[in-house]
Design a protein around this motif. Structure first.
Motif, PDB file in Angstrom:
ATOM      1  N   VAL A  35      51.529  81.944 -54.237  1.00 58.42           N
ATOM      2  CA  VAL A  35      51.612  82.730 -54.514  1.00 58.42           C
ATOM      3  C   VAL A  35      50.687  83.549 -54.504  1.00 58.42           C
ATOM      4  O   VAL A  35      49.137  82.955 -55.291  1.00 58.42           O
ATOM      5  N   ARG A  36      50.423  84.931 -54.238  1.00 53.90           N
ATOM      6  CA  ARG A  36      49.681  85.633 -55.291  1.00 53.90           C
ATOM      7  C   ARG A  36      49.487  86.083 -56.746  1.00 53.90           C
ATOM      8  O   ARG A  36      50.551  86.986 -56.621  1.00 53.90           O
ATOM      9  N   ARG A  37      48.788  86.291 -57.285  1.00 58.06           N
ATOM     10  CA  ARG A  37      48.298  86.775 -58.061  1.00 58.06           C
ATOM     11  C   ARG A  37      47.477  87.773 -58.455  1.00 58.06           C
ATOM     12  O   ARG A  37      46.461  87.255 -58.113  1.00 58.06           O
ATOM     13  N   ASP A  38      47.968  88.860 -58.907  1.00 55.60           N
ATOM     14  CA  ASP A  38      46.593  89.966 -59.133  1.00 55.60           C
ATOM     15  C   ASP A  38      45.850  89.429 -60.431  1.00 55.60           C
ATOM     16  O   ASP A  38      47.219  90.028 -61.709  1.00 55.60           O
ATOM     17  N   VAL A  39      44.568  89.407 -60.653  1.00 55.43           N
ATOM     18  CA  VAL A  39      43.875  88.898 -61.827  1.00 55.43           C
ATOM     19  C   VAL A  39      43.883  90.191 -62.767  1.00 55.43           C
ATOM     20  O   VAL A  39      43.988  90.474 -63.772  1.00 55.43           O
ATOM     21  N   ASP A  40      43.973  91.948 -62.027  1.00 57.32           N
ATOM     22  CA  ASP A  40      43.713  92.484 -63.238  1.00 57.32           C
ATOM     23  C   ASP A  40      45.267  93.011 -63.856  1.00 57.32           C
ATOM     24  O   ASP A  40      45.433  93.944 -64.679  1.00 57.32           O
ATOM     25  N   ALA A  41      46.412  92.240 -63.588  1.00 55.21           N
ATOM     26  CA  ALA A  41      47.897  92.290 -64.618  1.00 55.21           C
ATOM     27  C   ALA A  41      47.834  90.945 -65.459  1.00 55.21           C
ATOM     28  O   ALA A  41      48.748  91.302 -66.109  1.00 55.21           O
ATOM     29  N   ASP A  42      46.787  90.140 -65.494  1.00 51.59           N
ATOM     30  CA  ASP A  42      46.900  89.547 -66.682  1.00 51.59           C
ATOM     31  C   ASP A  42      45.435  88.986 -67.147  1.00 51.59           C
ATOM     32  O   ASP A  42      44.713  88.616 -66.467  1.00 51.59           O
ATOM     33  N   PRO A  43      45.423  89.476 -68.427  1.00 48.47           N
ATOM     34  CA  PRO A  43      43.817  89.805 -68.980  1.00 48.47           C
ATOM     35  C   PRO A  43      43.754  87.724 -69.046  1.00 48.47           C
ATOM     36  O   PRO A  43      42.227  87.909 -68.845  1.00 48.47           O
ATOM     37  N   GLU A  44      44.527  86.795 -68.993  1.00 49.46           N
ATOM     38  CA  GLU A  44      43.864  85.934 -69.155  1.00 49.46           C
ATOM     39  C   GLU A  44      43.125  85.359 -67.526  1.00 49.46           C
ATOM     40  O   GLU A  44      42.286  84.785 -67.365  1.00 49.46           O
ATOM     41  N   LEU A  45      43.524  85.644 -66.868  1.00 47.57           N
ATOM     42  CA  LEU A  45      43.358  85.413 -65.205  1.00 47.57           C
ATOM     43  C   LEU A  45      42.284  86.507 -65.027  1.00 47.57           C
ATOM     44  O   LEU A  45      40.968  85.945 -64.254  1.00 47.57           O
ATOM     45  N   ALA A  46      41.548  87.776 -65.802  1.00 48.51           N
ATOM     46  CA  ALA A  46      40.896  87.898 -65.842  1.00 48.51           C
ATOM     47  C   ALA A  46      39.676  87.916 -65.864  1.00 48.51           C
ATOM     48  O   ALA A  46      38.350  88.253 -65.654  1.00 48.51           O
ATOM     49  N   ALA A  47      39.888  87.773 -67.174  1.00 44.94           N
ATOM     50  CA  ALA A  47      38.967  87.124 -68.158  1.00 44.94           C
ATOM     51  C   ALA A  47      37.732  85.836 -67.067  1.00 44.94           C
ATOM     52  O   ALA A  47      37.205  85.650 -67.034  1.00 44.94           O
ATOM     53  N   GLU A  48      39.295  84.826 -66.903  1.00 50.84           N
ATOM     54  CA  GLU A  48      38.926  82.826 -65.691  1.00 50.84           C
ATOM     55  C   GLU A  48      38.500  83.853 -64.258  1.00 50.84           C
ATOM     56  O   GLU A  48      37.108  83.363 -64.333  1.00 50.84           O
ATOM     57  N   TYR A  49      38.848  84.524 -64.057  1.00 51.07           N
ATOM     58  CA  TYR A  49      37.616  85.386 -62.461  1.00 51.07           C
ATOM     59  C   TYR A  49      37.123  85.983 -62.219  1.00 51.07           C
ATOM     60  O   TYR A  49      36.292  86.426 -61.060  1.00 51.07           O
TER      61      TYR A  49
END
Length: 80
Positions: A35-49
């Protein structure tokens, strides 16, 4: 039963596309799901990665960042 392999990416990341193409056949051969996850579409992922993409996460645990060794990935996905 396979593993869940998440690839943390962003749309403007050339390395993300390269790593995705590299690991896709390895993940498929193991019976796992990619599963590809766009970190820019999720603030939590953006903060983590942040800018540390691409990052490969297997079953919720970070496996690799930027570069992936095919043999190491295959071995990790063989473990149940």
């Amino acid at each position: 039963m396979g593993h869940l392999v998440e690839l943390m990416v962003r749309a403007t990341c050339g390395s993300c596309a390269r790593v995705g193409a590299q690991i896709e056949p390895i993940v498929a051969a193991s019976g796992s799901r990619l599963v590809r996850r766009d970190v820019d579409a999720d603030p939590e992922l953006a903060a983590e990665y942040g800018d540390r993409v691409p990052v490969v996460v297997i079953d919720g645990e970070e496996f690799a960042c930027w570069e992936v060794d095919d043999e190491d990935l295959a071995a990790a996905l063989a473990d149940d």
